[in-house]
Design a protein around this motif. Structure first.
Motif, PDB file in Angstrom:
ATOM      1  N   ALA A   1       0.850  -1.187   0.000  1.00 21.20           N
ATOM      2  CA  ALA A   1       0.000   0.000   0.000  1.00 21.20           C
ATOM      3  C   ALA A   1       0.889   1.241   0.000  1.00 21.20           C
ATOM      4  CB  ALA A   1      -0.917  -0.013   1.215  1.00 21.20           C
ATOM      5  N   PHE A   2       0.728   2.087  -0.994  1.00 17.03           N
ATOM      6  CA  PHE A   2       1.636   3.212  -1.218  1.00 17.03           C
ATOM      7  C   PHE A   2       1.138   4.452  -0.482  1.00 17.03           C
ATOM      8  CE2 PHE A   2       3.372   6.436  -4.458  1.00 17.03           C
ATOM      9  CZ  PHE A   2       4.609   6.481  -3.839  1.00 17.03           C
TER      10      PHE A   2
ATOM     11  N   GLY B   1       5.775  12.515  -1.688  1.00 21.14           N
ATOM     12  CA  GLY B   1       7.134  12.525  -2.222  1.00 21.14           C
ATOM     13  C   GLY B   1       7.184  12.295  -3.725  1.00 21.14           C
ATOM     14  N   GLY B   2       6.086  11.838  -4.283  1.00 18.05           N
ATOM     15  CA  GLY B   2       6.010  11.532  -5.711  1.00 18.05           C
ATOM     16  C   GLY B   2       4.917  10.512  -5.945  1.00 18.05           C
ATOM     17  N   SER B   3       4.034  10.791  -6.892  1.00 13.85           N
ATOM     18  CA  SER B   3       2.892   9.908  -7.134  1.00 13.85           C
ATOM     19  C   SER B   3       3.264   8.800  -8.116  1.00 13.85           C
ATOM     20  CB  SER B   3       1.724  10.710  -7.712  1.00 13.85           C
ATOM     21  OG  SER B   3       2.052  11.178  -9.014  1.00 13.85           O
ATOM     22  N   TYR B   4       2.417   7.800  -8.194  1.00 13.16           N
ATOM     23  CA  TYR B   4       2.494   6.864  -9.309  1.00 13.16           C
ATOM     24  C   TYR B   4       2.174   7.627 -10.595  1.00 13.16           C
ATOM     25  CZ  TYR B   4       2.708   2.612  -6.393  1.00 13.16           C
ATOM     26  OH  TYR B   4       3.091   1.616  -5.533  1.00 13.16           O
TER      27      TYR B   4
ATOM     28  N   GLN C   1       6.976  -3.709   7.119  1.00 15.33           N
ATOM     29  CA  GLN C   1       6.756  -5.139   7.386  1.00 15.33           C
ATOM     30  C   GLN C   1       5.287  -5.518   7.229  1.00 15.33           C
ATOM     31  OE1 GLN C   1       8.448  -5.930  11.271  1.00 15.33           O
ATOM     32  NE2 GLN C   1      10.286  -4.738  10.779  1.00 15.33           N
ATOM     33  N   TYR C   2       4.423  -4.527   7.260  1.00 10.32           N
ATOM     34  CA  TYR C   2       2.981  -4.771   7.080  1.00 10.32           C
ATOM     35  C   TYR C   2       2.510  -4.292   5.706  1.00 10.32           C
ATOM     36  CZ  TYR C   2       3.315  -5.500  12.082  1.00 10.32           C
ATOM     37  OH  TYR C   2       3.677  -5.970  13.325  1.00 10.32           O
ATOM     38  N   GLY C   3       3.471  -4.119   4.791  1.00 11.13           N
ATOM     39  CA  GLY C   3       3.124  -3.759   3.423  1.00 11.13           C
ATOM     40  C   GLY C   3       2.729  -2.308   3.236  1.00 11.13           C
ATOM     41  N   VAL C   4       3.120  -1.441   4.167  1.00 15.03           N
ATOM     42  CA  VAL C   4       2.801  -0.013   4.041  1.00 15.03           C
ATOM     43  C   VAL C   4       4.065   0.742   3.647  1.00 15.03           C
ATOM     44  CG1 VAL C   4       2.108   2.073   5.279  1.00 15.03           C
ATOM     45  CG2 VAL C   4       0.854  -0.065   5.618  1.00 15.03           C
ATOM     46  N   MET C   5       4.019   1.406   2.511  1.00 15.27           N
ATOM     47  CA  MET C   5       5.160   2.175   2.011  1.00 15.27           C
ATOM     48  C   MET C   5       5.029   3.618   2.483  1.00 15.27           C
ATOM     49  SD  MET C   5       5.747   0.680  -1.848  1.00 15.27           S
ATOM     50  CE  MET C   5       4.070   0.711  -2.467  1.00 15.27           C
ATOM     51  N   ALA C   6       5.857   3.991   3.439  1.00 17.38           N
ATOM     52  CA  ALA C   6       5.866   5.352   3.997  1.00 17.38           C
ATOM     53  C   ALA C   6       7.289   5.634   4.461  1.00 17.38           C
ATOM     54  CB  ALA C   6       4.869   5.476   5.146  1.00 17.38           C
ATOM     55  N   SER C   7       7.522   6.816   4.986  1.00 18.68           N
ATOM     56  CA  SER C   7       8.867   7.111   5.476  1.00 18.68           C
ATOM     57  C   SER C   7       8.822   8.133   6.601  1.00 18.68           C
ATOM     58  CB  SER C   7       9.787   7.600   4.343  1.00 18.68           C
ATOM     59  OG  SER C   7       9.338   8.819   3.825  1.00 18.68           O
TER      60      SER C   7
END
Length: 408
Positions: free
Chosen positions: A25-26, A31-34, A356-362
């Protein structure tokens, strides 16, 4: 107004059917879209069929130049400005730096520029450096609790010395949407020009810059489903007043005056794909057949309505948590879906846990060091930021909320 057809929307983005990204999940869209398929298709076509110097008489070159012109015509129309009032450059940071050099030449020592401490450094640092040329820099400061900018505070700062007021449409960490038209009117009444950083707002619906009223409006195509370009609206009055920053023989062409480097032909041409995407959404959802600005407004409202409905549950889930401070307002109607959380520990490792839970963040300072410091957040500790757009699914929101429950 009809609600957004999320299946149709996601079908326009190849990333959502990419096997390597399944289950991920993005949430780093700020920071930048698909990138949408029309942009990718145009970029591929340019690189395979038009990768020659444009604007020559032979066919591949003629078509390449025509596609570059098409991008400027169609994107400017959505933004409600004249075609030549839109410039493309390598990035918004670079565009702002070039602009600042033009103002450095135009302004006199002792004259002033207003900046904020709510901005991303790209719309603050280049202006602040003009102090070296004797230009006074006035800082319009945020409320340290809410992160908000108060227009009344700006009014009290303006005098006959102020030539320019720079502020964000919304901050990339505070998220609150600033009243651009009101602030612009205040600045204009005092005789100052206005420069708005729209990088964190434009992904949530292209604004009608002509209606909003600022003299300069900047945003990044790579955050609005497009290629890596900076888009810069400079209205004619200020564009012709400032000194030319390009080759001397391009000085009489408004859209070339503030792009000293050679343009990226392919990426400019591909930017027309952003207009294709707006048209696709407008037509699919029964939007107006009228001009591009009206279609842009229809799509803008579709996007915002979708985002607000997804955002409020996220804000509700974090706003009252112990050891979590939500930066900015908890009212989804007043902010972009860019959610920064100050934790009682460094944010970077928490973002790793989310992955680790499939979440793309920073986690980090996101180039908003001044804003974080003003709100009492240590930039080294940073904030955890989760950001999304209209194409985010309910399932992804649920995945995020579940992951946050586990790591916070």
């Amino acid at each position: 107004m009809s609600s957004l057809d999320i299946d149709f929307v996601r079908a326009q983005f190849p990333a959502f059917s990419e096997p390597s990204l399944q289950g991920q999940a993005f949430f780093e869209n700020a920071g930048g879209s698909y990138t949408c398929k029309p942009v990718i298709d145009r970029l591929t076509r340019f690189y395979t069929q038009r990768k020659v110097q444009p604007y020559a008489p032979y066919e591949a070159s003629r078509l390449g130049g025509a596609e570059m012109d098409e991008a400027r015509v169609r994107v400017a129309a959505i933004l409600g400005v004249d075609t030549d009032e839109l410039s493309f450059g390598p990035s918004t940071t670079q565009n702002t730096y070039v602009l600042a050099q033009a103002f450095r030449q135009w302004m006199k020592p002792g004259e002033a520029i207003v900046v904020t401490n709510q901005d991303h450094e790209a719309n603050s640092g280049p202006w602040r450096r003009l102090a070296e040329a004797g230009i006074e820099i006035k800082e319009w400061q945020i409320d340290p609790e809410s992160g908000s900018l108060n227009p009344q505070d700006l009014e009290n700062m303006l005098d006959e010395k102020v030539r320019l007021v720079c502020f964000p449409h919304c901050s990339n960490v505070v998220g609150e949407i600033n009243p651009v038209t009101e602030i612009t009117a205040i600045a204009h009444a005092a005789g100052a020009f206005v420069c708005v950083d729209g990088v964190s707002y434009a992904p949530h619906g292209f604004p009608n810059v002509g209606d909003l009223g600022p003299d300069i409006y900047l945003f990044s195509a790579y955050k609005t489903y497009g290629p890596h370009q900076g888009c810069m609206v400079i209205r004619r009055t200020i564009g012709e007043l400032l000194p030319n920053q390009a080759h001397y023989f391009n000085g009489d062409v408004l859209h070339k005056r503030f792009t000293p480097a050679g343009p990226d032909h392919a990426q400019i041409a591909a930017s027309a794909g952003m207009a294709d995407y707006v048209e696709l959404l407008n037509a699919h959802h029964g939007g107006p057949d009228s001009d591009a600005a009206a279609q842009g407004e229809f799509v803008h409202n579709l996007m915002r309505m979708r985002e607000v409905s997804l955002l409020q549950p996220v804000l509700n889930a974090v706003k009252d948590r112990n050891a979590v401070r939500l930066i900015g307002t908890s009212d989804a109607t007043r902010r972009a879906p860019t959610v920064a959380l100050s934790l009682n520990r460094p944010a970077g490792p928490v973002a790793e846990e989310l992955s680790q839970y499939g979440v793309m963040a920073s986690g980090g300072d996101f180039y908003a060091v001044r804003a974080l410091q003003a709100m009492g957040v240590e930039p080294e500790q940073g904030v955890l930021r989760v950001s999304f757009t209209h194409y985010t699914s309910q399932q992804e929101i649920d995945q995020l909320l579940d992951a946050l429950e586990r790591v916070l």
